[in-house]
Design a protein around this motif. Structure first.
Motif, PDB file in Angstrom:
ATOM      1  N   UNK A   1      -3.094   9.223  -7.298  1.00  0.00           N
ATOM      2  CA  UNK A   1      -2.989  10.659  -7.043  1.00  0.00           C
ATOM      3  C   UNK A   1      -1.933  11.241  -7.971  1.00  0.00           C
ATOM      4  N   UNK A   2      -1.972  12.542  -8.129  1.00  0.00           N
ATOM      5  CA  UNK A   2      -1.036  13.215  -9.031  1.00  0.00           C
ATOM      6  C   UNK A   2      -0.072  14.061  -8.229  1.00  0.00           C
ATOM      7  N   UNK A   3       1.208  13.876  -8.492  1.00  0.00           N
ATOM      8  CA  UNK A   3       2.259  14.606  -7.786  1.00  0.00           C
ATOM      9  C   UNK A   3       2.984  15.517  -8.770  1.00  0.00           C
ATOM     10  N   UNK A   4       3.410  16.680  -8.289  1.00  0.00           N
ATOM     11  CA  UNK A   4       4.082  17.633  -9.165  1.00  0.00           C
ATOM     12  C   UNK A   4       5.435  17.112  -9.643  1.00  0.00           C
ATOM     13  N   UNK A   5       6.107  16.335  -8.786  1.00  0.00           N
ATOM     14  CA  UNK A   5       7.444  15.859  -9.128  1.00  0.00           C
ATOM     15  C   UNK A   5       7.418  14.552  -9.908  1.00  0.00           C
ATOM     16  N   UNK A   6       6.682  13.550  -9.415  1.00  0.00           N
ATOM     17  CA  UNK A   6       6.677  12.214 -10.015  1.00  0.00           C
ATOM     18  C   UNK A   6       5.488  11.956 -10.930  1.00  0.00           C
TER      19      UNK A   6
ATOM     20  N   UNK B   1       0.810  -1.218   0.000  1.00  0.00           N
ATOM     21  CA  UNK B   1       0.000   0.000   0.000  1.00  0.00           C
ATOM     22  C   UNK B   1       0.849   1.276   0.000  1.00  0.00           C
ATOM     23  N   UNK B   2       2.126   1.162  -0.352  1.00  0.00           N
ATOM     24  CA  UNK B   2       3.003   2.335  -0.434  1.00  0.00           C
ATOM     25  C   UNK B   2       2.854   3.002  -1.797  1.00  0.00           C
ATOM     26  N   UNK B   3       3.032   4.327  -1.810  1.00  0.00           N
ATOM     27  CA  UNK B   3       2.902   5.081  -3.056  1.00  0.00           C
ATOM     28  C   UNK B   3       4.182   4.942  -3.880  1.00  0.00           C
TER      29      UNK B   3
END
Length: 259
Positions: free
Chosen positions: A131-136, A86-88
């Motif tokens: 989810x959406x991340x700015x970096x990845x 369950x880790x991102x």
């Protein structure tokens, strides 16, 4: 040219050459065969086994596409569950881990045109957390829907709610104690102020004002203490009237009795 027999030097050499990832455009998903160059892929396309397999696929293409899509999704989720839980993790980074296996199902054989479309599909279906991340960019995490996981989440939620209630109760008690201490401090300051008027309750409890007691005279002392007089009188020896007086010769005098 016939294929090399299993166990021969030619077979081992071919296996060593085909080790690792090869060009995706030279891979045939229908036959599950990877070619090393354009000439080998051209020869494979013109071969009889490939033509026969493509005829079978052409009869019901949706069946094969859905089968490849289900296999791709199953292997993708199984690796995500076992490797990261369950880790991102970034979707692109995890896809690079998935394609390390040379026998994996390629995405160009599935119904999804790109990895982004596939990840959004998993998120809409509630299979994984997205989810959406700015970096990845897009981040994914496996969602455990088993009964044990649901019970564990419910227990954690109940513990957090109980802890929040305890904290709220402690905050209320601290605020109540602070308010009481402030009121007591204000009451003390009012009592110390000169000329402060008494409250009606205090006046009702003491209707008659107490008269102030006269001050005692001040005694001046120079450090000399008077001698204390004896409280008892000295003892005086009383002579008995019956005691006979002695003469000069030492004889006892005769007691004279008056008649």
């Amino acid at each position: 040219m016939p294929r090399a027999e299993v166990g021969t030097n030619k077979y081992l050499a071919n296996k060593m050459k085909s080790k690792g990832l090869q060009r995706l455009r030279w891979y045939c998903q229908a036959c599950e065969k990877q070619c090393r160059d354009a000439n080998g892929f051209k020869c494979h396309v013109q071969s009889e086994p490939h033509v026969r397999q493509m005829q079978l696929v052409g009869e019901d293409p949706k069946k094969y596409i859905n089968g490849f899509s289900n296999d791709f999704q199953r292997d993708f989720l199984q690796l995500l569950r076992t490797a990261h839980g369950e880790k991102w993790i970034g979707a692109n980074r995890f896809y690079n881990e998935y394609i390390r296996d040379k026998e994996h199902i390629h995405m160009n054989a599935t119904k999804w045109q790109s990895l982004t479309e596939f990840v959004k599909y998993l998120g809409r279906e509630g299979i994984v957390n997205v989810k959406e991340d700015e970096k990845d960019g897009l981040m994914i995490a496996w969602r455990d829907t088993s009964l044990q996981a649901l019970r564990r989440r419910e227990e954690i939620r109940e513990l957090e709610a109980a802890e929040a209630r305890n904290v709220a109760g402690e905050d209320k008690m601290l605020k109540r104690m602070e308010k009481r201490a402030r009121e007591e401090a204000e009451a003390r300051t009012k009592e110390k102020e000169p000329g402060a008027r008494k409250s009606p309750e205090e006046t009702s409890q003491s209707p008659v004002a107490e008269e102030s007691a006269p001050e005692a005279p001040v005694k001046i002392s120079f450090g000399l203490k008077p001698k204390a007089l004896p409280t008892t009188k000295p003892e005086v020896k009383k002579q008995s009237i019956f005691k006979r007086a002695r003469t000069e010769d030492g004889e006892k005098s005769v007691k004279k009795v008056k008649l």
